[in-house]
Design a protein around this motif. Structure first.
Motif, PDB file in Angstrom:
ATOM      1  N   ALA A 105       0.821  -1.210   0.000  1.00 55.20           N
ATOM      2  CA  ALA A 105       0.000   0.000   0.000  1.00 55.20           C
ATOM      3  C   ALA A 105       0.854   1.260   0.000  1.00 55.20           C
ATOM      4  O   ALA A 105       0.348   2.351  -0.260  1.00 55.20           O
ATOM      5  N   LEU A 106       2.144   1.126   0.265  1.00 57.08           N
ATOM      6  CA  LEU A 106       3.056   2.260   0.295  1.00 57.08           C
ATOM      7  C   LEU A 106       3.757   2.417  -1.051  1.00 57.08           C
ATOM      8  O   LEU A 106       3.869   1.460  -1.808  1.00 57.08           O
ATOM      9  N   PRO A 107       4.242   3.620  -1.355  1.00 57.01           N
ATOM     10  CA  PRO A 107       4.988   3.804  -2.609  1.00 57.01           C
ATOM     11  C   PRO A 107       6.204   2.874  -2.657  1.00 57.01           C
ATOM     12  O   PRO A 107       6.838   2.614  -1.623  1.00 57.01           O
ATOM     13  N   ALA A 108       6.519   2.392  -3.821  1.00 53.41           N
ATOM     14  CA  ALA A 108       7.665   1.489  -3.997  1.00 53.41           C
ATOM     15  C   ALA A 108       8.926   2.137  -3.436  1.00 53.41           C
ATOM     16  O   ALA A 108       9.210   3.303  -3.687  1.00 53.41           O
ATOM     17  N   GLY A 109       9.660   1.388  -2.629  1.00 50.59           N
ATOM     18  CA  GLY A 109      10.908   1.870  -2.060  1.00 50.59           C
ATOM     19  C   GLY A 109      10.759   2.785  -0.863  1.00 50.59           C
ATOM     20  O   GLY A 109      11.749   3.260  -0.318  1.00 50.59           O
ATOM     21  N   PHE A 110       9.536   3.033  -0.432  1.00 45.30           N
ATOM     22  CA  PHE A 110       9.308   3.937   0.698  1.00 45.30           C
ATOM     23  C   PHE A 110       9.797   3.276   1.977  1.00 45.30           C
ATOM     24  O   PHE A 110       9.456   2.139   2.283  1.00 45.30           O
ATOM     25  N   GLN A 111      10.613   3.996   2.744  1.00 43.33           N
ATOM     26  CA  GLN A 111      11.137   3.483   4.001  1.00 43.33           C
ATOM     27  C   GLN A 111      10.415   4.149   5.163  1.00 43.33           C
ATOM     28  O   GLN A 111      10.524   5.363   5.356  1.00 43.33           O
ATOM     29  N   VAL A 112       9.676   3.384   5.935  1.00 44.94           N
ATOM     30  CA  VAL A 112       8.933   3.899   7.077  1.00 44.94           C
ATOM     31  C   VAL A 112       9.903   4.102   8.236  1.00 44.94           C
ATOM     32  O   VAL A 112      10.640   3.198   8.603  1.00 44.94           O
ATOM     33  N   THR A 113       9.902   5.309   8.815  1.00 47.84           N
ATOM     34  CA  THR A 113      10.750   5.595   9.968  1.00 47.84           C
ATOM     35  C   THR A 113       9.936   5.806  11.243  1.00 47.84           C
ATOM     36  O   THR A 113      10.476   5.738  12.340  1.00 47.84           O
ATOM     37  N   ASP A 114       8.657   6.072  11.097  1.00 52.64           N
ATOM     38  CA  ASP A 114       7.804   6.298  12.256  1.00 52.64           C
ATOM     39  C   ASP A 114       6.357   6.190  11.789  1.00 52.64           C
ATOM     40  O   ASP A 114       6.050   6.459  10.630  1.00 52.64           O
ATOM     41  N   VAL A 115       5.490   5.807  12.697  1.00 51.72           N
ATOM     42  CA  VAL A 115       4.059   5.726  12.391  1.00 51.72           C
ATOM     43  C   VAL A 115       3.307   6.480  13.470  1.00 51.72           C
ATOM     44  O   VAL A 115       3.511   6.265  14.656  1.00 51.72           O
ATOM     45  N   ARG A 116       2.453   7.399  13.043  1.00 51.26           N
ATOM     46  CA  ARG A 116       1.586   8.147  13.959  1.00 51.26           C
ATOM     47  C   ARG A 116       0.191   8.117  13.381  1.00 51.26           C
ATOM     48  O   ARG A 116      -0.066   8.658  12.324  1.00 51.26           O
ATOM     49  N   LEU A 117      -0.699   7.488  14.110  1.00 48.52           N
ATOM     50  CA  LEU A 117      -2.064   7.318  13.639  1.00 48.52           C
ATOM     51  C   LEU A 117      -3.009   7.952  14.648  1.00 48.52           C
ATOM     52  O   LEU A 117      -2.848   7.783  15.852  1.00 48.52           O
ATOM     53  N   GLU A 118      -3.982   8.704  14.151  1.00 49.35           N
ATOM     54  CA  GLU A 118      -4.976   9.315  15.018  1.00 49.35           C
ATOM     55  C   GLU A 118      -6.370   8.905  14.565  1.00 49.35           C
ATOM     56  O   GLU A 118      -6.695   8.977  13.386  1.00 49.35           O
ATOM     57  N   PHE A 119      -7.152   8.472  15.522  1.00 51.80           N
ATOM     58  CA  PHE A 119      -8.547   8.148  15.280  1.00 51.80           C
ATOM     59  C   PHE A 119      -9.363   9.336  15.761  1.00 51.80           C
ATOM     60  O   PHE A 119      -9.223   9.773  16.902  1.00 51.80           O
ATOM     61  N   MET A 120     -10.209   9.863  14.935  1.00 53.65           N
ATOM     62  CA  MET A 120     -11.051  10.999  15.284  1.00 53.65           C
ATOM     63  C   MET A 120     -12.470  10.490  15.501  1.00 53.65           C
ATOM     64  O   MET A 120     -12.951   9.639  14.751  1.00 53.65           O
ATOM     65  N   GLY A 121     -13.125  11.004  16.531  1.00 55.61           N
ATOM     66  CA  GLY A 121     -14.492  10.576  16.799  1.00 55.61           C
ATOM     67  C   GLY A 121     -15.064  11.298  18.002  1.00 55.61           C
ATOM     68  O   GLY A 121     -14.606  12.376  18.375  1.00 55.61           O
ATOM     69  N   ILE A 122     -16.051  10.677  18.619  1.00 51.33           N
ATOM     70  CA  ILE A 122     -16.720  11.240  19.787  1.00 51.33           C
ATOM     71  C   ILE A 122     -16.558  10.234  20.931  1.00 51.33           C
ATOM     72  O   ILE A 122     -16.919   9.067  20.790  1.00 51.33           O
ATOM     73  N   CYS A 123     -16.022  10.709  22.072  1.00 51.40           N
ATOM     74  CA  CYS A 123     -15.784   9.822  23.213  1.00 51.40           C
ATOM     75  C   CYS A 123     -17.114   9.419  23.853  1.00 51.40           C
ATOM     76  O   CYS A 123     -18.137  10.078  23.639  1.00 51.40           O
ATOM     77  N   PRO A 124     -17.108   8.363  24.659  1.00 50.46           N
ATOM     78  CA  PRO A 124     -18.349   7.920  25.314  1.00 50.46           C
ATOM     79  C   PRO A 124     -19.002   8.999  26.169  1.00 50.46           C
ATOM     80  O   PRO A 124     -20.234   9.090  26.218  1.00 50.46           O
ATOM     81  N   ASP A 125     -18.189   9.824  26.841  1.00 48.79           N
ATOM     82  CA  ASP A 125     -18.767  10.868  27.703  1.00 48.79           C
ATOM     83  C   ASP A 125     -19.537  11.912  26.896  1.00 48.79           C
ATOM     84  O   ASP A 125     -20.466  12.534  27.409  1.00 48.79           O
ATOM     85  N   CYS A 126     -19.155  12.139  25.657  1.00 50.06           N
ATOM     86  CA  CYS A 126     -19.814  13.176  24.836  1.00 50.06           C
ATOM     87  C   CYS A 126     -20.938  12.620  23.962  1.00 50.06           C
ATOM     88  O   CYS A 126     -21.732  13.395  23.436  1.00 50.06           O
ATOM     89  N   GLN A 127     -21.035  11.311  23.795  1.00 50.14           N
ATOM     90  CA  GLN A 127     -22.017  10.742  22.890  1.00 50.14           C
ATOM     91  C   GLN A 127     -23.451  10.938  23.347  1.00 50.14           C
ATOM     92  O   GLN A 127     -24.292  11.337  22.563  1.00 50.14           O
TER      93      GLN A 127
END
Length: 133
Positions: A105-127
């Motif tokens: 899924a990454l560009p050919a030859g792409f070297q991953v040095t770090d991964v930062r993923l954020e999930f955006m949504g609504i927490c249980p307290d705010c739902q």
């Protein structure tokens, strides 16, 4: 990676971040550091945070129109974040709970040095706040 001098200010900022799971902003960190080092300036805290980010010790969590938040990278505890769009709360998500992205899924030859993923949504307290009353 830069080689930052080990100063009392740096040690105090790291200590505050290590103790916090709240993903604080620089102003909050400054208040906490000042309880230990009363003469430390907000500018010093910002410079220290910038150096820690460059060194990979701290990561930033940025939202448009909001203060940058900081997260200490605990050794062996890689994680991502879930951010509530309503109240702004930030929650840790264990890295092993997130499926790996296949290399194809990454560009050919792409070297991953770090991964930062954020999930955006609504927490249980705010739902469903009306159900809590």
């Amino acid at each position: 990676m830069t080689m930052v001098r080990h100063t009392r200010q740096r040690a105090a900022v790291i200590e505050v971040l290590r103790a916090s799971r709240a993903h604080p902003d620089a102003a909050w960190i400054h208040t906490q550091v000042r309880s230990k080092l009363p003469s430390v300036s907000l500018g010093t805290v910002y410079r220290t945070l910038d150096a820690l980010v460059r060194d990979g010790v701290v990561v930033t969590i940025e939202r448009a129109g909001q203060a940058t938040r900081y997260d200490y990278r605990h050794d062996g505890q890689d994680h991502h974040h879930a951010v509530c769009r309503s109240c702004g709360a930030i929650f840790d998500v264990k890295a092993e709970a997130v499926p790996l992205i296949p290399a194809v899924a990454l560009p050919a030859g792409f070297q991953v040095t770090d991964v930062r993923l954020e999930f955006m949504g609504i927490c249980p307290d705010c739902q469903l706040p009306s159900l809590k009353n």
